[in-house]
Design an enzyme around this catalytic site. Structure first.
Site, short mmCIF file in Angstrom:
data_model
loop_
_atom_site.label_atom_id
_atom_site.label_comp_id
_atom_site.label_asym_id
_atom_site.label_seq_id
_atom_site.Cartn_x
_atom_site.Cartn_y
_atom_site.Cartn_z
N HIS A 103 0.83 -1.22 0.00
CA HIS A 103 0.00 0.00 0.00
C HIS A 103 0.86 1.26 0.00
CE1 HIS A 103 -1.97 -3.32 2.25
NE2 HIS A 103 -2.92 -3.09 1.38
S1 FES Z 1 1.80 -0.61 3.25
FE1 FES Z 1 0.18 -1.96 3.74
S2 FES Z 1 1.20 -3.72 4.47
FE2 FES Z 1 2.80 -2.33 4.05
#
Ligand code: FES
Length: 138
Positions: A103
């Site tokens: 993410h």
């Molecule tokens: S940014 Fe979501 S698990 Fe690492």
């Protein structure tokens, strides 16, 4: 006698020889089933980590609290993103640290969260220097 694989997986301390890790290189080992990154930081990475204003950090921690005194070149962190637990990629991202592609969390060369959804810095496992080139994790 060294502990067998089952004992290590159950949580026995592990020793890691740092001598073969070149400056600028990261290695990954496993302790208690968790990935542990060991980074041999460059002077530039150390300077960047030490010069950041703490007030700009989402999870403010000085670099000195994340490495062992006198061993600034070595960063040892648990390679599990504090967002949802993915394994970040070492030596990637906007801060010359770790990048979690799941993410988009970006950690710096001290393993501190700088950008993205992760709420906290990469954790530092318990470890100690046995010699200048050998550590024990756990
Ligand atoms: S940014 Fe979501 S698990 Fe690492």
């Amino acid at each position: 006698m060294n502990p067998d694989a089952a004992t290590i997986a159950a949580g026995a301390p592990i020793q890691v020889d740092l001598a073969p890790i070149a400056e600028g290189q990261d290695i990954k080992v496993f302790w208690r089933g968790k990935p542990i990154y060991i980074s041999h930081r460059t002077k530039k990475q150390i300077q960047e980590a030490q010069s950041v204003a703490l007030s700009s950090l989402p999870d403010p921690q000085p670099d000195s609290a994340r490495v062992k005194a006198g061993h600034d070149q070595w960063l040892v962190v648990i390679g599990i993103c504090t967002h949802l637990g993915c394994i970040p990629i070492a030596h990637e991202g906007n801060y010359d640290g770790f990048f979690c592609p799941c993410h988009g969390s970006q950690y710096d060369s001290s393993g501190r969260i700088r950008q993205g959804p992760a709420p906290a810095n990469l954790a530092v496992p318990p470890y100690a220097f046995l010699t200048d080139t050998k550590i024990q994790i756990g």
